[in-house]
Design an enzyme around this catalytic site. Structure first.
Site, PDB file in Angstrom:
ATOM      1  N   LEU A 135       1.383  -2.052  -2.454  1.00 19.33           N
ATOM      2  CA  LEU A 135       1.871  -1.940  -1.079  1.00 19.33           C
ATOM      3  C   LEU A 135       1.018  -2.753  -0.118  1.00 19.33           C
ATOM      4  O   LEU A 135       1.534  -3.422   0.780  1.00 19.33           O
ATOM      5  CB  LEU A 135       1.897  -0.464  -0.656  1.00 19.33           C
ATOM      6  CG  LEU A 135       2.432  -0.182   0.754  1.00 19.33           C
ATOM      7  CD1 LEU A 135       3.878  -0.651   0.875  1.00 19.33           C
ATOM      8  CD2 LEU A 135       2.327   1.302   1.078  1.00 19.33           C
TER       9      LEU A 135
ATOM     10  N   GLN B 100       2.045  -6.312  -0.433  1.00 16.26           N
ATOM     11  CA  GLN B 100       3.384  -6.636   0.056  1.00 16.26           C
ATOM     12  C   GLN B 100       3.419  -6.692   1.584  1.00 16.26           C
ATOM     13  O   GLN B 100       4.108  -7.525   2.166  1.00 16.26           O
ATOM     14  CB  GLN B 100       4.400  -5.601  -0.446  1.00 16.26           C
ATOM     15  CG  GLN B 100       4.593  -5.605  -1.947  1.00 16.26           C
ATOM     16  CD  GLN B 100       5.567  -4.533  -2.393  1.00 16.26           C
ATOM     17  OE1 GLN B 100       6.448  -4.123  -1.640  1.00 16.26           O
ATOM     18  NE2 GLN B 100       5.407  -4.059  -3.618  1.00 16.26           N
ATOM     19  N   CYS B 101       2.700  -5.792   2.229  1.00 17.73           N
ATOM     20  CA  CYS B 101       2.670  -5.778   3.691  1.00 17.73           C
ATOM     21  C   CYS B 101       1.654  -6.797   4.206  1.00 17.73           C
ATOM     22  O   CYS B 101       0.687  -7.147   3.516  1.00 17.73           O
ATOM     23  CB  CYS B 101       2.297  -4.389   4.217  1.00 17.73           C
ATOM     24  SG  CYS B 101       3.477  -3.099   3.769  1.00 17.73           S
ATOM     25  N   THR B 102       1.858  -7.264   5.424  1.00 16.98           N
ATOM     26  CA  THR B 102       0.918  -8.186   6.050  1.00 16.98           C
ATOM     27  C   THR B 102      -0.217  -7.365   6.650  1.00 16.98           C
ATOM     28  O   THR B 102      -0.154  -6.919   7.796  1.00 16.98           O
ATOM     29  CB  THR B 102       1.612  -9.015   7.141  1.00 16.98           C
ATOM     30  OG1 THR B 102       2.761  -9.632   6.580  1.00 16.98           O
ATOM     31  CG2 THR B 102       0.689 -10.083   7.678  1.00 16.98           C
ATOM     32  N   VAL B 103      -1.255  -7.146   5.852  1.00 21.85           N
ATOM     33  CA  VAL B 103      -2.389  -6.341   6.293  1.00 21.85           C
ATOM     34  C   VAL B 103      -3.404  -7.273   6.945  1.00 21.85           C
ATOM     35  O   VAL B 103      -4.045  -8.085   6.269  1.00 21.85           O
ATOM     36  CB  VAL B 103      -3.017  -5.581   5.107  1.00 21.85           C
ATOM     37  CG1 VAL B 103      -4.226  -4.782   5.586  1.00 21.85           C
ATOM     38  CG2 VAL B 103      -1.994  -4.673   4.456  1.00 21.85           C
TER      39      VAL B 103
END
Length: 707
Positions: free
Chosen positions: A565, A568-571
């Site tokens: 996760l 996949q997310c733009t952290v």
């Protein structure tokens, strides 16, 4: 004064001013767009007409056309042309200060004396006899607070002071002074004078009454022909005053002209007034003034004293008007939004072209953290046409980082980001031309089934049309592969393309170079040209700047499959997106102001050349890479690759030949782009390349090997 009060001092009804809102709007525009900090006096034009109502005086009025035209505009008032009977044009001067302190510090008596000197000079030179409106010169001082839309102002109507003052021998309605035949003849003559386009707005005139009771009206310049009929001569003027016992203010300087130029001490005057547009001898007044001014009044070098500052409720105070409450909210928002940009042009950035910015159509691919920030930055720079493309919905985690969304956008499954962003932009600034497009971008590495092909092809065509209809494209999506098709389409159309990409604590902002072919070059000509040279050179013969994919040695593939996760997310660190977004927009603004536009060479902060210094916005880099962890930033230059999977001549030519079939193959076949561009062969060659290390060689730890 009534007839029974003969011998009393002649008293004049003061001129009254009226300013139309349009005048203040034009002054604001002129101040922002042209005058800047220039406080030089401005020639303006005021308008008045004879009194037309028995209980209401006419005012000297300023309209939008009272001001000179801005650059590129056509003048509304040309030398106070004679045509409008309801607008007798008189010249004025405007002193508009930059600060309220400057307004209060103006030497008002000195300014009044200077205008009175002009009137006196016009009298002595005879100019006032040729253009009698010069006798009614006026003065206006003002301060425009453009943040609050409030205007401080003060009128002065300079009048020469007779010392001792004139006395009134007689004053009565013209109908009582004249015989019935004379009154009727004078009415006809005045109506004809006012009807003619050549004389309708000539405010001072001579009236002769013949022995046959016939009235004739002539110009002041005809004095020599009329002087022998002095006992049957009236000195007429358009009287804006309605009072039955006082003539209006314009008579003051008229008496000064008559005494100074023609040496008359007993003057019969006509206060010409109207009723519903026609001469009214019952409202008009005829009086006799007696003048006993000193002899030096007849000498040019003697300048009489003057009065004339308008009173505000009986006191010598300026007036103030605030327009913000009466203005249309959208118009007020537009003016306020442009204020900062227009103030830049006063000193800091005179060459700033707001027309280019407002006309530029920007397409934002991605309405997430970057897209929201870029949209707001574009509006702050004056861009008014913004399209956002995204197929995602607003999630509960978005509003804190994505500045265009609120909690309401997250409810019931979330609104589409594109449409929610459009609504938010219009709430922030109603004048923006925003559009939200809900659409997915076809991507390499994300194959589609036969059933989905038509939908994907339609998305490709729609994206092609959107890019073609916009001037600048921002690539703000959060995956590498989603940038491939827009990069290809922009390279094919030679569109300005800006990419912003984020890591956890680092960012990249870059502008793509021009496409491999000139805009007028078709695919067949391109194929017959030298592909190697054409793909690497721009239209000026220099090496073409690279795109986002030019440094890659592999084609874009699915970057989200088999990822956790957090992958996949733009952290990213929260402060990263605003920095990258601001730099992306600044890069666009610099590019729009560069004479070479998309073909401008890349510049770096360490450039030794002088060309960057010539640009008012500074250097125009190709790439900007920054790191928050190091609080550092550097500018880089990367040239185009002849094996780029997105912008090289081979790929663009193949797209021009095959169109959407080519795109579909690139989406479905992972190695197709690598095979087409020669990257497959390049990687094989790299794998077979061997380095022979000399174990006996001693390498100092401080040295390095440059390959």
């Amino acid at each position: 004064m009534a007839e029974g009060c003969s011998g009393s001092i002649l008293q004049f009804a003061p001129f009254q001013s009226s300013v139309d809102e349009g005048f203040w709007h034009r002054l604001s525009s002129l101040k922002l767009n042209q005058l800047g900090i220039d406080e030089s006096p401005i020639s303006i034009t005021g308008f008045y007409a004879p009194c037309t109502h028995p209980q209401v005086s006419n005012h000297l009025t300023l309209l939008s056309e009272s001001l000179p035209p801005e650059e590129g505009e056509q003048s509304f008032v040309r030398d106070r042309s004679h045509s409008n009977r309801n607008r007798c044009a008189v010249p004025g001067i405007l002193y508009n200060t930059n600060t309220i302190e400057g307004f209060h510090a103006l030497d008002k008596q000195c300014l009044l004396r200077e205008e009175a000197k002009k009137i006196w000079a016009d009298i002595q030179s005879g100019a006032a006899e040729k253009d009698s409106a010069l006798l009614s010169r006026f003065l206006l001082i003002s301060f425009a607070d453009l943040k609050k839309w409030s205007f401080h102002y003060w009128f002065a109507f300079p009048a020469l002071v007779l010392d001792p003052p004139a006395t009134l021998a007689d004053l009565k309605p013209a109908s009582d002074f004249l015989s019935l035949e004379e009154a009727e003849s004078l009415s006809v003559a005045c109506n004809e004078w006012r009807k003619s386009s050549a004389t309708a707005d000539v405010p001072y005139f001579l009236v002769t009454l013949g022995s046959n009771s016939r009235a004739t009206i002539k110009h002041l310049s005809d004095w020599e022909a009329c002087r022998h009929d002095i006992h049957k001569l009236l000195f007429g003027f358009y009287d804006p005053c309605h009072l039955p016992n006082n003539p209006g203010w314009p008579l003051r300087n008229f008496l000064g002209l008559i005494y100074s130029r023609w040496n008359l001490k007993s003057i019969r005057f006509l206060c010409y007034r109207e009723n519903r547009g026609f001469a009214d001898m019952g409202l008009s007044l005829i009086g006799e003034a007696l003048i006993s001014a000193p002899q030096e009044w007849r000498y040019e070098q003697h300048v009489p004293s003057s009065v004339g500052w308008e009173l505000n409720r009986g006191k010598r105070l300026p007036r103030c008007i605030t327009l913000s409450k009466s203005m249309d909210p959208i118009r007020l928002a537009v003016s306020a939004a442009d204020l900062n940009l227009k103030l830049m042009r006063w000193r800091a950035l005179p060459s700033l072209n707001l027309n280019i910015l407002s006309a530029t159509k920007c397409l934002l691919l991605g309405a997430g953290t970057l897209g929201c920030q870029v949209a707001r930055m574009l509006m702050a720079w004056g861009v008014r046409k913004i399209t956002l493309l995204d197929n995602g919905r607003v999630a509960m985690s978005n509003p804190l980082r994505q500045s265009l969304y609120t909690l309401d956008d997250c409810l019931n499954g979330g609104d589409y980001k594109a449409t929610a962003a459009e609504k938010s932009l219009k709430r922030i600034f109603p004048a923006v031309e925003a559009e939200g497009v809900v659409m997915a971008i076809p991507m390499p590495g994300h194959p589609v089934s036969i059933e989905e092909e038509n939908i994907v092809l339609e998305d490709c065509r729609r994206l092609h049309d959107l890019i073609a209809s916009h001037d600048a494209v921002f690539l703000l999506t959060d995956t590498r592969e989603s940038r491939w098709l827009p990069t290809l389409l922009c390279a094919n159309a030679n569109k300005i393309t800006i990419t912003a990409a984020l890591g956890f604590d680092s960012f990249l902002v870059m502008r793509h170079g021009a496409g491999p072919f000139r805009p007028t070059q078709d695919a067949e000509n391109a194929l017959s040209s030298d592909m190697e040279n054409m793909s690497l050179c721009d239209k000026n013969g220099g090496q073409r700047l690279g795109c986002y994919f030019c440094n890659d040695v592999v084609a874009p593939v699915d970057s989200v499959a088999n990822r956790t996760l957090d992958q996949q997310c733009t952290v990213t660190r929260p402060g990263l997106a605003p920095i990258a977004s601001a730099l992306a927009v600044e890069l666009l603004v610099g590019l729009l102001h560069h004479p070479l536009g998309i073909y401008a060479e890349g510049e770096s902060a360490s450039s030794n050349g002088t060309r960057s210094c010539e640009q008012p916005l500074g250097i125009l880099p190709h790439q900007i890479r920054g790191s928050i962890s190091q609080f550092s930033q550097m500018t880089l230059i990367g040239h185009s690759s002849n094996s780029c999977t997105a912008c090289c001549s081979v790929v663009v030519s193949e797209y021009r030949k095959r169109g959407m079939d080519f795109v579909l193959q690139a989406v479905n076949e992972p190695t197709y782009l690598e095979d087409l561009t020669g990257l497959t062969e390049l990687m094989k060659s790299a794998s077979s390349f061997k380095l022979d290390w000399d174990d006996e060689a001693e390498i100092d730890g401080d040295e390095f090997v440059e390959i």
